[in-house]
Design a protein around this motif. Structure first.
Motif, short mmCIF file in Angstrom:
data_model
loop_
_atom_site.label_atom_id
_atom_site.label_comp_id
_atom_site.label_asym_id
_atom_site.label_seq_id
_atom_site.Cartn_x
_atom_site.Cartn_y
_atom_site.Cartn_z
N ALA A 255 -30.83 3.59 -3.21
CA ALA A 255 -31.44 2.64 -2.28
C ALA A 255 -30.40 2.24 -1.24
O ALA A 255 -29.21 2.52 -1.39
N LEU A 256 -30.87 1.61 -0.19
CA LEU A 256 -29.99 1.01 0.81
C LEU A 256 -29.02 1.98 1.45
O LEU A 256 -27.89 1.65 1.75
N THR A 257 -29.46 3.22 1.64
CA THR A 257 -28.69 4.14 2.45
C THR A 257 -29.41 4.29 3.78
O THR A 257 -30.46 3.70 3.99
N PHE A 258 -28.89 5.09 4.66
CA PHE A 258 -29.54 5.25 5.95
C PHE A 258 -30.01 6.70 6.09
O PHE A 258 -29.89 7.31 7.14
N LEU A 259 -30.49 7.25 4.99
CA LEU A 259 -31.07 8.59 5.04
C LEU A 259 -32.30 8.57 5.92
O LEU A 259 -32.91 7.53 6.14
N VAL A 262 -35.88 8.21 3.25
CA VAL A 262 -35.68 7.41 2.06
C VAL A 262 -36.95 7.17 1.28
O VAL A 262 -37.00 7.32 0.07
N SER B 26 -25.63 -4.22 0.87
CA SER B 26 -25.20 -2.83 0.63
C SER B 26 -23.81 -2.77 0.00
O SER B 26 -23.35 -1.69 -0.38
N THR B 130 -26.22 -0.53 6.78
CA THR B 130 -27.60 -0.93 6.50
C THR B 130 -27.63 -2.43 6.25
O THR B 130 -26.82 -2.96 5.50
N THR B 132 -30.27 -5.92 5.42
CA THR B 132 -31.56 -6.30 4.85
C THR B 132 -32.03 -7.60 5.51
O THR B 132 -31.27 -8.27 6.21
N ARG B 290 -35.56 -0.30 9.49
CA ARG B 290 -35.15 -0.03 8.10
C ARG B 290 -35.12 -1.31 7.28
O ARG B 290 -35.56 -1.34 6.13
N TYR B 294 -37.29 -2.00 3.88
CA TYR B 294 -36.69 -2.31 2.58
C TYR B 294 -37.20 -3.63 2.00
O TYR B 294 -37.03 -3.88 0.81
#
Lengths: 384, 384
Positions: A255-259, A262, B26, B130, B132, B290, B294
């Protein structure tokens, strides 16, 4: 995207060429004009058992057999075949690639011709004239006449196919015994035009589009076409279908990657986009979405949809799906009201489904039973 | 698009820098960390009349004054000002640019720093970590403390601003007397993630994106960002709002041409896209969408949203708009149910409007009256 360098494969489609061509709504004479098509089942001696199925925006004539480019089953294999609702043991089923398409009918990727009908050794590309839903229907009428059929037992179609079915009944009431417009509307809404415009903007924005001359450069606007397909695909599904299929599931473990993919839903959409570019031509996409946007059957009849069907002998089955927000039930109700005002014989059903617009392509037993019964009753009435 | 060569104008934003930085969800330590903000009205002696307004995805801190880049009125000028529902004669109103934004708070277009907080002479770009919704809220908490405010009279926000308001109440219940999450949800749905992904795909597909290093090339991914804005804009409006505004009106006189902006709705969307690129940074758009995707407040609390608010002293006003299909009323009901289970003091209103998600930004008297009453009652309770 490695597909960017590929072009669409050449397939030897079954087709008929009309040298005299077709006079388009735009005033352009398109000659010669070719219609690629497939048939299933056998035409009876009375030539009274023919059903024309009209395909949707990104559909094709490979209705009930392997699609030659993708190798996948035909888009309506669930419903068309021996013993199925559109029973090829009883009916002679015809499906033609629409005018402006990219599967063999005259369209942007076919050879351009001059005013005298001479081939110019290059594709039409963006020089392909604007076509309308009515133009598509007139091209199909020529095919149907070519096959020696005076009256179709039925014209059926979902989405843009339903627009064509309505247009058939309006243009050629004596040639359509029964008509089933499914998950469709008598005009394209502002929201639908807007979604189309996003897709077109994405295609135009792709430098590989080369102002429409990508064929000259051996390129295809893969990224733009892919984005167009992604946004369209969202509109084909309901919110609940998306949630059921993917929810907020993460594709990978981290989780919490910048792929870029996702969430599972993103990966799915990207897949939809990247497979689409292997089978569809960008200029066809522009041409056909425009044809849908222009469709407004009421406007063609002084603003009153019922006038399109005044005195019609055709019997209608209008069907919608409850979770379809692209062509919501209200649009089908409007069609039904207009048909009723025109004193037409019409049945309307809203089918409960949470699958969105796509439901008309999927295994929906209640829908299949209704359509099968409507066709069977029509065939009985005609004596097929 | 001639804007392709321009970059965002540099504006001297009012801001506070926190040298100690912020520990992100992150795991990254972001130091120093700056928060750009604006205030309206006067903080009373008891420091009890402060209202924090949280902005949405493409909003900014210029809530109730001329936006310095566009020259247009602030995005909530209708509702914030002397004598208005968020009455700046009575309240001290704060609005901060979100972390990851592009109007002065630390974000992709601000100078990148190394682990020791030293400036690296280049923007963060896609190396920006990243973030949130909770990170955004923690940054705002530092600002609020910096302003000497222990407890906010209210935290208010619509759309992504509503996510922040909910997150504020969950993280800092003792610091939020009243909370108004508007036209929002406690998580981002699969459909909403999908629409975001289309926008991100369009940005990534733009060769001017340069894999995120467009700032190095003096370029901006104008076409991709424009397409992203276009698709988002459709989701902000209801079908009926689009129909009322544009219907199927043609922009020019000539029908059946292949212009790119034949329908009025298309011209409008293209305008929306092209003005957006002058004020918004593409990497910020990727970062913030993003963060929204999330967001899942229930998942952060063992799958039970009510646990996020257990024993909360905060009073809530939850508001939705009937034609909002991006954050439909069902989402607000789910929030209300969870708050009720948590024994919170909560009012819920669904406002009748055909303007879609955008309604929270527009002149909606019933909404303004409800919000004004809620704030006024809260202020009375606190003795403001």
């Amino acid at each position: 995207m490695s597909e960017a360098a590929t072009t669409l494969p050449d397939v030897d489609h079954q087709r008929v060429v009309f040298p005299e061509g077709l006079a388009l709504d735009s005033g352009v004479m398109l000659a010669p004009m070719a219609v690629a098509y497939r048939t299933y089942g056998t035409l009876n001696e009375a030539r009274s058992n023919a059903i024309l199925v009209c395909h949707a925006l990104t559909g094709d004539q490979y209705l009930a057999e392997t699609q030659p480019v993708t190798g996948k089953p035909g888009w309506w294999s669930t419903i068309v075949g021996p013993g199925k609702p559109i029973d090829t043991d009883r009916y002679f089923v015809i499906c033609a690639n629409v005018l402006g398409g990219c599967m063999g009918s005259t369209g942007p990727r076919e050879e351009m011709t001059d005013a005298e009908g001479r081939g110019l050794g290059r594709p039409w590309g963006t020089d392909f004239p604007t076509v309308t839903i009515a133009d598509m229907v007139r091209a199909q009428k020529k095919l149907v006449e070519h096959l020696g059929i005076e009256r179709l037992l039925a014209v059926i179609g979902g989405s843009m196919g339903g627009m064509q079915a309505l247009q058939w009944a309006a243009l050629y009431p004596r040639s359509v015994f029964a008509c089933a417009p499914i998950a469709t509307a008598a005009h394209h809404s502002a929201q639908n035009i807007a979604f189309h415009e996003v897709g077109r903007a994405a295609i135009h924005a792709d430098p590989d589009f080369c102002h429409g001359a990508y064929w000259r450069e051996g390129r295809i606007p893969a990224q733009g076409l892919s984005v167009a397909r992604m946004v369209a695909h969202i509109t084909y599904l309901s919110e609940s279908a998306l949630t059921r299929k993917f929810g907020r599931r993460l594709q990978g473990a981290k989780a919490l990657t910048f792929l870029e993919d996702v969430f599972a839903v993103e990966s799915y959409l990207r897949h939809q986009g990247s497979t689409f570019i292997r089978r569809f031509d960008a200029n066809s996409y522009l041409t056909i979405t425009r044809a849908m946007d222009y469709f407004d059957l009421a406007a063609d009849h002084g603003g009153d949809l019922s006038r399109a069907f005044h005195g019609t002998p055709t019997r209608f089955l209008v069907a919608s799906f409850s979770s379809d927000w692209l062509f919501p039930t209200a649009e089908s109700r409007a069609i039904t009201r207009a048909l009723t005002r025109a004193a037409a014989r019409v049945s309307f059903i809203e089918l409960e489904s949470d699958k969105g617009h796509d439901a008309f392509l999927l295994d929906e037993p209640e829908f299949h039973a209704a359509l099968g019964g409507f066709l069977s009753g029509s065939a009985d009435a005609v004596g097929v």
